[in-house]
Motif scaffolding. Structure first.
Motif, PDB file in Angstrom:
ATOM      1  N   THR A   1       9.438  -6.643  -2.099  1.00 59.19           N
ATOM      2  CA  THR A   1       9.214  -5.879  -0.865  1.00 59.19           C
ATOM      3  C   THR A   1      10.487  -5.310  -0.254  1.00 59.19           C
ATOM      4  O   THR A   1      10.417  -4.693   0.808  1.00 59.19           O
ATOM      5  CB  THR A   1       8.501  -6.759   0.180  1.00 59.19           C
ATOM      6  OG1 THR A   1       9.282  -7.935   0.419  1.00 59.19           O
ATOM      7  CG2 THR A   1       7.114  -7.157  -0.307  1.00 59.19           C
TER       8      THR A   1
ATOM      9  N   ASP B   1       0.901  -7.161   1.830  1.00 60.37           N
ATOM     10  CA  ASP B   1       0.359  -6.951   3.165  1.00 60.37           C
ATOM     11  C   ASP B   1       0.703  -5.545   3.648  1.00 60.37           C
ATOM     12  O   ASP B   1       1.814  -5.064   3.397  1.00 60.37           O
ATOM     13  CB  ASP B   1       0.962  -7.990   4.120  1.00 60.37           C
ATOM     14  CG  ASP B   1       0.048  -8.281   5.292  1.00 60.37           C
ATOM     15  OD1 ASP B   1      -1.042  -7.675   5.352  1.00 60.37           O
ATOM     16  OD2 ASP B   1       0.419  -9.108   6.145  1.00 60.37           O
ATOM     17  N   TYR B   2      -0.231  -4.899   4.280  1.00 53.56           N
ATOM     18  CA  TYR B   2      -0.017  -3.539   4.772  1.00 53.56           C
ATOM     19  C   TYR B   2      -0.457  -3.436   6.227  1.00 53.56           C
ATOM     20  O   TYR B   2      -1.423  -4.074   6.643  1.00 53.56           O
ATOM     21  CB  TYR B   2      -0.815  -2.518   3.942  1.00 53.56           C
ATOM     22  CG  TYR B   2      -0.377  -2.429   2.501  1.00 53.56           C
ATOM     23  CD1 TYR B   2       0.732  -1.655   2.144  1.00 53.56           C
ATOM     24  CD2 TYR B   2      -1.051  -3.126   1.499  1.00 53.56           C
ATOM     25  CE1 TYR B   2       1.139  -1.567   0.829  1.00 53.56           C
ATOM     26  CE2 TYR B   2      -0.651  -3.047   0.176  1.00 53.56           C
ATOM     27  CZ  TYR B   2       0.451  -2.270  -0.154  1.00 53.56           C
ATOM     28  OH  TYR B   2       0.866  -2.194  -1.452  1.00 53.56           O
TER      29      TYR B   2
ATOM     30  N   THR C   1      -2.310   2.646   9.426  1.00 50.51           N
ATOM     31  CA  THR C   1      -1.926   3.997   9.018  1.00 50.51           C
ATOM     32  C   THR C   1      -2.629   5.020   9.912  1.00 50.51           C
ATOM     33  O   THR C   1      -3.650   4.719  10.537  1.00 50.51           O
ATOM     34  CB  THR C   1      -2.319   4.264   7.552  1.00 50.51           C
ATOM     35  OG1 THR C   1      -3.747   4.166   7.428  1.00 50.51           O
ATOM     36  CG2 THR C   1      -1.669   3.269   6.598  1.00 50.51           C
TER      37      THR C   1
ATOM     38  N   ASP D   1      -6.211   1.458   5.913  1.00 50.54           N
ATOM     39  CA  ASP D   1      -6.750   2.070   4.696  1.00 50.54           C
ATOM     40  C   ASP D   1      -7.720   1.136   3.984  1.00 50.54           C
ATOM     41  O   ASP D   1      -8.643   1.589   3.303  1.00 50.54           O
ATOM     42  CB  ASP D   1      -5.611   2.441   3.737  1.00 50.54           C
ATOM     43  CG  ASP D   1      -4.771   3.595   4.275  1.00 50.54           C
ATOM     44  OD1 ASP D   1      -5.270   4.333   5.143  1.00 50.54           O
ATOM     45  OD2 ASP D   1      -3.624   3.743   3.822  1.00 50.54           O
TER      46      ASP D   1
END
Length: 816
Positions: free
Chosen positions: A547, A647-648, A651, A658
């Motif tokens: 990351t 992990d996101y 957006t 998403d």
């Protein structure tokens, strides 16, 4: 002991080509002992017939008091003598030159031809050659080549080195004037959208005042001519340069490793006098302080492993198919990069990396000026090592490695050393600068590193001026000291924002296949952790590396178990994701679950034949890349779990994702359940987008019932060298692997093959790797069958007391 008897002798160098390179591996004899042999004699009554490559160390039993100590795997070393009696076509040396070329002899070799001493070579990992033209018999008498190998200075290596002529030998014929060894260098100084610039350097030998010209033709991966260059020699220069442009190039990529071929022809006026073929790839490889590593301008994270040069039961004399099987498994795991630890590898292995699309860190030395201790597993001997020879040998050895390897597109990084104590010495930076200058003089395009294990160390740390000499700062065990166990590269990134950084060596999960530690064991080492905690620390660094763009990647220690660096009763190190047999351990699937996002992965551990009381609470681990996974024991669910990588955040707008977030249970890169042990089955079911995509099922195996065999490639060349690889498994009546089995298996081989190696992957096994039988470990064993040179079938049968036997057929053909 060493193979079947020698056949009819070959007449060498009968081809009419201007350059002939002929394999010289067959029909050798070997004597182990320190007696002074009279060279140039044809008697071989005290010798054993052998084939090359050959490593004599594994033909003797492991001994706790062996001078090689635990570092060398408690293996036999000493002094050995090789002899080859051969005939050469007289036209080969009356009209040109003849050379004997060794790809690697460990170590301190001395070579004679017909009683004439040719020279001595120290380093066991670099190639060397001698011209023998003037010493060959012109009257039809047999020629005798003698090679003395001295590996008696022990302990002399921090790992198993092997002993003998451990790599290929070639007989080479050229004209009087010829292209020098490793004399064609190809560089790609720039790539634009629709073209690639190419630079070719050609070094000549014995050119004298001749009027010479060089023609280079480049063939595309589709075997079409894409460039022709012609250059006349000017004056008496021995180095010619050519430049050109290749239109619409096919770039060498990890997933599409396209190779071009350059055919270089040397002319004396209008007469062709030499021809050299060189494979290369078109690509750019750049390290960036912020973006990490860029291949062809695209960011690529180096998912790397370190590998040693030995091949388990093959020792240091590893047939190429053994490497191919191993590398295919590492590729399946998601590996895209290999560190050749800690010495120049076999050139055939680099060819394989070119064809398979691996990125390579090519390493020169484990020692510079300062000697390293090698008493691991013993403390009764004075250490020896390359530092004793560094001053006299390092320039030649480094230059040879660079010249030999410079055309390999797989190589993206030169390493000038591993964990050298010089990194903490006041004058160490000067040595680093000197070695880097040698690299740049031959290859100005590739970056240079050194694998540093003393960054922020106590009481003495790697010096800043030393690290500043490196194009890429290599970190071994970045989290070893104080708060760096949490922060890793952070502090150095703040203090040195221009540094390019890479993990050149960091811990893997380790452990022996099929064995599960429940706590820390005495003398096992602080790095040998229980199976349920090992992936925690490893996973933290892996997550950080994946990351943080500025970290180019990491080379995990190690891809494959290796001989040596051990404590008795162990004779090998259990650091790999593959064992010495090439069988995958549980850790294989840990890395696969992170590095392979293109396939669903689910893997359970431990096996379900555990030697514990029923009802004992066991920690069952699941390695998966699915959104979530469910554990089922004998039909009962123990619930779904999920972890948070990758992990996101949101957006587009606040609150928009998403992908719909799901509840997670852990930041670890694996899942765990506490389960009461009861025989039967346990399943891990993986879900993506709410649907089942993969399932792993582990069952309690019954009593051993039969033997099951599998062969990696059963159609082979009848050349006396090609090998088949047999995987042996003990299964129950339902065909399930019996991980509890340690039964003895006996092999018999009939026909066109012979057994040359056997292994079980158990680091504490003291059974011979050159015998005809072995105890399986965790239900498995492995054998290598080599061609005798005759075409035909070979039948391998495996038997064990009380079990159904099994057989498998291999086919050796002259036309493969």
């Amino acid at each position: 002991m060493y193979g079947k008897g020698q056949g009819k002798r070959i007449m060498y160098l009968c081809d009419e080509k201007v350059r002939e390179k002929q394999n010289f591996n067959l029909d050798w004899y070997f004597y182990h002992g320190d007696n002074q042999i009279q060279t140039g004699q044809t008697q071989v009554s005290d010798y054993e017939p052998v084939k090359l490559p050959h490593d004599w160390s594994l033909y003797y039993l492991w001994k706790e008091d062996a001078p090689s100590c635990g570092s060398g795997g408690y293996a036999e070393t000493g002094i050995g003598w090789y002899r080859k009696i051969f005939d050469v076509n007289p036209h080969a040396f009356t009209k040109g030159r003849v050379f004997i070329h060794f790809e690697g002899v460990y170590m301190l070799s001395t070579v004679w031809i017909n009683g004439h001493k040719l020279g001595q070579h120290v380093y066991g990992y670099t190639p060397f050659e001698y011209e023998i033209t003037q010493y060959l018999h012109e009257d039809g008498r047999e020629n005798v080549l003698d090679v003395k190998v001295d590996n008696s200075a022990q302990p002399g290596s921090r790992w198993y080195s092997g002993s003998g002529i451990t790599r290929n030998v070639w007989l080479v014929k050229t004209s009087d004037t010829y292209i020098a060894p490793f004399g064609v260098g190809i560089q790609i100084p720039g790539i634009e959208e629709d073209k690639a610039h190419i630079s070719v350097e050609i070094s000549l030998a014995h050119a004298e005042d001749k009027k010479l010209s060089v023609q280079t033709t480049v063939f595309s991966p589709d075997h079409e001519i894409c460039l022709e260059l012609c250059t006349d020699r000017k004056g008496e220069t021995n180095t010619l340069h050519q430049q050109g442009i290749i239109g619409t190039p096919l770039l060498w990529e990890v997933d599409a490793p396209f190779l071009y071929e350059a055919v270089t022809l040397l002319y004396d006026q209008d007469t062709l006098i030499d021809e050299v073929h060189t494979f290369f790839g078109i690509r750019t490889a750049v390290f960036d302080a912020d973006k990490g590593f860029l291949l062809n301008g695209r960011q690529v994270k180096l998912n790397g492993v370190c590998i040693h040069h030995d091949g388990g039961c093959m020792g240091a004399a590893v047939p190429l198919p053994v490497w191919k099987r191993r590398l295919e498994k590492l590729k399946e795991m998601g590996v895209n990069a290999l560190r050749m630890a800690h010495n120049p590898p076999d050139s055939a292995l680099l060819d394989l990396c070119d064809r398979m699309g691996f990125l390579v860190m090519d390493e020169a030395f484990d020692e510079w000026h300062y000697l390293k201790g090698k008493e691991l597993g013993s403390n009764t001997h004075e250490s020896h090592g390359y530092s004793l020879w560094f001053d006299t040998c390092h320039e030649e050895d480094l230059r040879t490695m660079l010249l030999r390897d410079r055309n390999h597109p797989s190589i993206i990084l030169w390493s000038i050393g591993n964990e050298v104590p010089d990194q903490t010495a006041p004058e160490g930076y000067l040595t680093a600068r000197h070695l880097k200058c040698i690299c740049k003089s031959i290859d100005p395009l590739r970056a240079v590193t050194q694998a540093n294990d003393q960054i922020a160390a106590e009481p003495r740390a790697a010096r800043e001026e030393f690290l500043n000499e490196l194009d890429v700062v290599g970190y071994n065990y970045v989290g070893r000291w104080r708060t760096r166990a949490e922060t890793y590269y952070d502090e150095d990134k703040r203090n040195h924002p221009s540094w390019c950084m890479i993990g050149t060596e960091n811990s893997g999960l380790g452990g022996m296949r099929g064995r599960y530690l429940f706590g820390m064991e005495e003398k096992a080492g602080w790095w040998m952790r229980p199976y349920y905690s090992a992936p925690i620390e490893v996973g933290r660094l892996l997550r950080y590396t994946m990351t943080h763009d500025y970290v180019a990647g990491d080379f995990m220690w190690t891809g494959i178990d290796y001989l040596g660096e051990s404590h008795w009763p162990n004779r090998s190190a259990n650091a790999g994701v593959l064992d010495t047999c090439g069988f995958a351990k549980d850790s294989f699937y840990f890395y696969q679950s992170i590095w392979r996002r293109d396939i669903p992965v689910a893997h359970l551990l431990p096996h379900w034949n555990m030697d514990v009381d029923q009802g004992t609470i066991l920690q069952v681990l699941g390695y998966t890349n699915c959104d979530s996974a469910e554990l089922i024991l004998n039909g009962k669910s123990y619930g779904k779990k999920a972890y948070s990588y990758p992990d996101y955040g949101m957006t587009q707008t606040y609150g928009h994702f998403d992908k719909e977030p799901i509840p997670v249970n852990t930041d670890n890169l694996f899942l765990g359940w506490d389960v009461p042990y009861e025989p039967g089955y346990v399943e891990l079911v993986g879900f993506k987008d709410g649907k089942e995509v993969v399932r792993d099922r582990v069952e309690t195996a019954g009593e051993p019932y039969a033997i099951k065999l599998n062969c990696y490639q059963d159609t082979l060349a009848a050349d006396g060298l090609d090998v088949g690889q047999i995987e042996i498994a003990i299964v129950d009546e339902k065909g399930r692997l019996c991980p509890q089995s340690e039964q003895y298996v006996q092999l018999s081989v009939e026909g066109a093959g012979e057994l040359i190696g056997i292994d079980n992957g158990n680091s504490a096994s003291h059974e011979s790797m050159k015998g005809s039988g072995i105890h399986v470990s965790a239900g498995q064993a492995f054998a290598v069958i080599q061609s005798t040179g005759s075409a035909g079938k070979c039948v391998v049968r495996v038997e064990a007391e009380g079990l159904q036997s099994a057989g498998i057929e291999l086919s050796f053909t002259k036309h493969r």
